[in-house]
Design an enzyme around this catalytic site. Structure first.
Site, mmCIF file in Angstrom:
data_model
loop_
_atom_site.group_PDB
_atom_site.id
_atom_site.type_symbol
_atom_site.label_atom_id
_atom_site.label_comp_id
_atom_site.label_asym_id
_atom_site.label_seq_id
_atom_site.Cartn_x
_atom_site.Cartn_y
_atom_site.Cartn_z
ATOM 1 N N GLU A 1 -1.529 -43.982 7.652
ATOM 2 C CA GLU A 1 -0.419 -43.146 6.902
ATOM 3 C C GLU A 1 0.838 -43.944 6.425
ATOM 4 O OE1 GLU A 1 1.092 -39.871 9.391
ATOM 5 O OE2 GLU A 1 -0.939 -39.427 10.265
ATOM 6 N N ASN B 1 -3.615 -43.511 12.762
ATOM 7 C CA ASN B 1 -4.073 -42.685 14.141
ATOM 8 C C ASN B 1 -5.481 -43.024 14.561
ATOM 9 O OD1 ASN B 1 -1.908 -40.807 14.785
ATOM 10 N ND2 ASN B 1 -1.989 -40.222 12.408
ATOM 11 N N GLU C 1 -6.760 -32.750 8.706
ATOM 12 C CA GLU C 1 -6.766 -32.945 7.178
ATOM 13 C C GLU C 1 -8.321 -33.245 6.661
ATOM 14 O OE1 GLU C 1 -2.842 -32.833 9.008
ATOM 15 O OE2 GLU C 1 -4.192 -34.387 8.965
ATOM 16 N N ASP D 1 25.176 28.217 -12.541
ATOM 17 C CA ASP D 1 26.341 28.272 -11.193
ATOM 18 C C ASP D 1 26.195 29.282 -10.536
ATOM 19 O OD1 ASP D 1 29.273 26.792 -10.328
ATOM 20 O OD2 ASP D 1 29.219 29.096 -10.542
ATOM 21 N N HIS E 1 13.803 35.355 -16.006
ATOM 22 C CA HIS E 1 13.251 34.843 -14.759
ATOM 23 C C HIS E 1 13.597 35.936 -13.894
ATOM 24 C CE1 HIS E 1 12.728 32.372 -11.266
ATOM 25 N NE2 HIS E 1 13.648 33.068 -10.670
ATOM 26 N N HIS F 1 11.980 37.788 -9.462
ATOM 27 C CA HIS F 1 10.999 37.670 -8.323
ATOM 28 C C HIS F 1 10.706 39.019 -8.338
ATOM 29 C CE1 HIS F 1 12.336 33.455 -6.963
ATOM 30 N NE2 HIS F 1 13.109 33.643 -7.682
ATOM 31 N N THR G 1 21.437 29.749 -4.442
ATOM 32 C CA THR G 1 21.886 28.564 -3.958
ATOM 33 C C THR G 1 23.072 27.852 -4.985
ATOM 34 O OG1 THR G 1 19.580 28.202 -3.221
ATOM 35 C CG2 THR G 1 21.104 26.210 -3.213
#
Length: 944
Positions: A76, A91, A97, A447, A539, A541, A674
């Site tokens: 190395e 080594n 490696e 609203d 509209h 219901h 709502t």
């Protein structure tokens, strides 16, 4: 090494026999390091000058020879930027490696090592390296190690069970595997290596591409891995140029900025498993339908080009000319509410995008001549996040992509936008602008108390966006009822004229409860057509069952557009049947020209889909004429029963409806939609549960704690009705609080969107879009909870509806398409009993491969003793930064510690870590002892 500036770390592979023959197998560049540990190796080095390379190779051979070295070894060196190089060590062994060297030279180093140990020379026929010239290399190789180190947590090793493992393969890819496989247990006591991967190709660029592709193909679930970090390294320009040095990682913090792999498959399995074990929290126990049939999708030809629809006309003409076109039509135009108000009114707003998208392509082809599709706004905005774990903006985008030719319509609550409180004007305007950009064409603006001033900011924003501002007259009472003069014909005509002056593109008669009877509808439309020059949209219901007649009478009087729903989601608290209206007008002057056979096919689809939502049906089984007395809006009616049950008065629903009418009278006979309708409902429930009458309410009022919504109503939080509120009751409710003067939204400070973006990003840990910020402004808690759910389980809107609501049965299989081209085939096999930790293991097959997940059984978890977790927001809690074992506890209760003093030593996977004090404090409690096994974020120490 620390004395050299940006050195490269070079290794030379050596082979030497006992006869003194020594060769090198060229060099490896091991410069990509973290804390002096090699991360990635390249063979040969890409940027090493040839003269330096040759000198290093020769010196490595000379060094090995000088010591009489035998066998495989590694020499190395460090090389500085000027070409000087320095020997580090040799080594005397093979290293991990070696694989990159084997890939470029074709020499099996391990086999050579064994033969040398047998006494054979390098020239032997088993080795075939008679001299240095016999060693050549070809191409480039890169090796990296995939580990359980978490790069997002300072590379702390993770441990646990690998729930799923899939590796890569292909030409030029080599895997040196450890013990990685599905079901393998990674313990904290061994190396964190999962697998070593090496890629080879003739060019360095191709090698990088191969390695990048291989890394992306890996699937490691159950434990963290360093793959995202490795991918960043491989694609970094410095790495691609081969200019890496030992300080490369430290000098490039961007390597640690990466998005974690989504792991959507595991998260979806986890979600479905949670439903299997614990049930869907919104579905009452044992309410699953006995049979869940597969809906018959309306057929369509995907190759058939889309016909032009109303949206194309709007884009060509602009809003004003388009409105004129609407006004000139002989045929009655139809709005389909199936995708919004119909299911909001009948099924508590629970219909999922999954079922809408399945029919969307057919809708675009079958009904290009619809006026509009109402598919957004109202309660759908928060319910999609709150109960369906969906992003409402994604629903809009996905439906818009599938249906590009028909107008999309939404319901906007004026100053309340899609929330239940007032927002500053700049928030409402920004919401309208972004919604229009994302695909909304018609904004029905209303609203709740018919306050026109509260609608003007939304009208202005809609016009600026080039969309249609359809302003609503919220209808209540009966224009022929002289006993209730407040809501006379003159009242609605006057309001329509004011809205026309305010810039409305169209006028809507919004009959929330279905109170506009047939003769009233005819008269109202006749007069509005005479008094205003805008198209009229009706509209209503159908709670009482007579509203088809109202639509037909309105059509006779010249109404331009009416709202209907497909028959399988019509009637009762929903809109009148589309098929009934279409059939009634066939071959008449106002023939709708809609494709009647196609309507039937779509109705068949929704009939079966509706069965999947059985738990959300209201208890209304037939038309109910008492709506003319209580006037409860259709959208509220279906929610009234669960609200009553939650308050313990589910058996008193009839009384509650009568009380609703009583409260309306108490409040001075107001418009109910709502959020004003919610206030009426809140007070009705309050009075019923407290056994109050109008008389006792006034008598005891100053001692009562009224619902906050009621107090807010009288204070003017949502505006004031024409004529104001009854003063005696207002005084009792407000208890001295002064009402708002003027319009509340006008007094609110403008929101700083950039500041809100930063606030949100700090909470969700990612960049926030315009849509994210608006969702957060509307519903802060709901939105952040939704984001957390998506982080934990990914996008569950793709899960089929039966599995979403009811889980799966053993042997059942479902198909989940997580994105185009990525489909999961999930088969539920079995589940275990709840274990001692309160966990259930669920066994699946995912795309034919066995998978398992663990789910907490919430019914058993209370009895399970677990180590408490640290609260990250509590400065007096110290949690474990990683899982592992407690090596040493250095403090005890009562000890005074300084900031950064060591409290506890932990160890996991050969890594020792000291947990230090984040503050100067006194130890109150130590919750662990030497030898304890702990998990990440387990609470270790509590300060006083």
């Amino acid at each position: 090494e620390k004395y050299l500036a940006n050195p490269k770390h070079i290794e030379v592979q050596i082979l030497a026999d006992a006869e003194g023959n020594t060769v090198h197998l060229f060099e490896r560049d091991c410069s990509v390091q973290r804390r002096h540990q090699k991360v990635i190796e390249i063979a040969p080095s890409l940027s090493l000058p040839d003269d330096v390379r040759n000198q290093i190779l020769n010196d490595a051979v000379s060094l090995a020879k000088s010591v009489g070295y035998t066998n495989a070894g590694t020499v190395e060196f460090l090389v500085d930027g000027t070409g000087n190089y320095y020997f580090i060590e040799m080594n005397p062994r093979i290293q991990v490696e070696h694989t990159v060297t084997e890939m470029i030279t074709g020499i099996d180093i391990v086999k050579c090592q064994i033969h040398i140990a047998e006494g054979r020379p390098l020239s032997d026929s088993t080795i075939r390296i008679p001299n240095q010239e016999a060693v050549t290399y070809r191409g480039y190789a890169i090796q990296c190690r995939i580990t359980t180190e978490d790069p997002a947590n300072n590379f702390t090793p993770d441990y646990g069970r690998i729930t799923h493992y899939r590796s890569a393969a292909g030409f030029g890819i080599r895997l040196d595997a450890g013990t990685a496989f599905s079901g393998a247990v990674i313990t904290p006591f061994y190396d964190s290596l999962i697998v070593k991967i090496t890629a080879w190709s003739l060019t360095f660029e191709d090698t990088c591409n191969k390695l990048r592709r291989a890394l992306s193909e890996f699937r490691i679930r159950g434990v963290k891995s360093n793959i995202p970090f490795l991918e960043n390294v491989i694609k970094h320009p410095t790495f691609l140029d081969g200019r890496v040095t030992t300080t490369f990682i430290e000098e490039h913090p961007a390597l640690f900025r990466f998005s974690q792999r989504a792991d959507r498959a595991t998260k979806v399995l986890q979600f479905v498993g949670d439903i299997i074990v614990n049930g869907n929290p919104t579905v009452p126990p044992k309410s699953k339908p006995k049979t869940l049939r597969i809906p018959p999708l309306p057929p369509y030809n995907p190759d058939e080009p889309l016909q032009k629809g109303t949206r194309n006309l709007l884009q060509e003409m602009g809003a004003e000319k388009f409105a004129q076109w609407v006004r000139e039509q002989k045929r009655l135009l139809i709005t389909d509410t199936t995708l919004r108000d119909a299911h909001q009114s009948l099924l508590a707003t629970r219909v999922r995008s999954y079922d809408m998208l399945a029919a969307a392509d057919a809708i675009a082809r079958d009904f290009p001549n619809l006026f509009s599709i109402e598919m957004w706004g109202g309660a759908t905005f928060d319910v999609t996040m709150r109960f369906l774990y969906e992003d409402p903006w994604e629903r809009l985008a996905q439906l818009r992509q599938r249906i590009p030719n028909v107008l999309f319509q939404m319901l906007l609550r004026g100053s309340n936008a899609v929330g239940y409180t007032n927002y500053p004007d700049n928030v409402v305007k920004e919401f309208v602008k972004v919604a229009a950009q994302r695909g909304i064409d018609v904004f029905r603006i209303f609203d709740s108390l018919n306050c026109i001033d509260a609608m003007i900011p939304a009208i202005e924003a809609t016009r600026e966006a080039g969309a249609i501002a359809e302003t609503a007259l919220c209808y209540t009472s009966d224009i022929f009822d002289t006993s209730r003069p407040r809501y006379s014909l003159d009242y609605y005509v006057r309001m329509a004229k004011e809205l026309e002056k305010a810039g409305a593109t169209m006028i809507a008669i919004k009959d929330m409860a279905g109170l506009c009877r047939s003769f009233a509808a005819r008269r109202l439309v006749e007069v509005l057509r005479q008094e205003v020059g805008l198209p009229i949209h009706f509209h209503t219901h159908d709670t009482a069952g007579g509203q088809v007649a109202s639509l037909l009478f309105a059509a006779e009087a010249g109404v331009d557009v009416v709202d209907t729903a497909l028959s399988s989601l019509s009637g009762l608290t929903s809109q009148p049947s589309m098929e009934a209206v279409v059939a009634a007008l066939q071959n008449q002057e106002r023939d709708t020209e809609l494709n009647f056979p196609a309507l039937l096919r779509h109705a068949d689809y929704w009939q079966i889909v509706r069965e999947h939502y059985a738990p959300f049906e209201s208890d209304l089984k037939s038309s109910s004429g008492d709506v003319y007395l209580h006037e409860i809006p259709g959208g509220q009616y279906s929610n009234l029963r669960p609200q009553a049950e939650a308050m313990g008065v589910g058996d008193r629903l009839a009384e509650l409806k009568r009380m609703y009418a009583t409260v309306n009278t108490l409040l001075g006979d107001i418009v109910k939609v709502t959020p004003s309708s919610k206030v009426v409902g809140d007070l009705a429930l309050y009075m019923l549960t407290h056994n109050l009458t109008p008389e006792t309410l006034l008598e005891k009022g100053r001692e009562l704690q009224f619902p906050e919504s009621v107090v807010g109503l009288f204070a003017g939080d949502i505006g004031f009705p024409e004529g104001g509120f009854p003063q005696e009751l207002a005084s009792v409710v407000l208890k001295g609080r002064k009402p708002v003067e003027g319009r509340l939204s006008a007094t609110l400070p403008a929101v700083d969107f950039e500041e809100k973006r930063k606030e949100l990003e700090a909470k969700i840990g990612r960049k926030a879009s315009e849509e994210d910020v608006l969702s957060y402004l509307m519903y802060p808690k709901v939105y952040t909870t939704f984001v957390s759910h998506r982080k934990e389980y990914s996008d569950v809107s793709v899960v089929p509806t039966p599995a979403f609501f009811y889980g799966m049965e053993p042997g059942e299989e479902v198909t989940v398409t997580i994105e185009t081209g990525k489909t999961l085939f999930i088969k539920f096999i079995a589940r275990t009993e709840t274990d001692h930790l309160g966990l259930v293991t669920l066994l699946y097959e995912l795309n034919g491969q066995p998978r398992q997940v663990k789910v907490e059984d919430r019914s058993a978890v209370a009895s399970v003793k677990r180590h408490p977790k640290a609260d990250p927001d509590n400065m007096h809690h110290v949690g474990a930064p990683m899982p592992g074992a407690v090596v040493e506890v250095r403090v005890k209760p009562g000890d005074a510690v300084e900031k950064d003093d060591i409290l506890i030593a932990l160890e996991a996977m050969k890594v020792q870590l000291f947990v230090t004090s984040p503050i100067k404090a006194t130890v109150k409690e130590v919750l662990v002892k030497n030898g304890d096994r702990i998990d990440g974020n387990d609470l270790l120490v509590i300060f006083d």
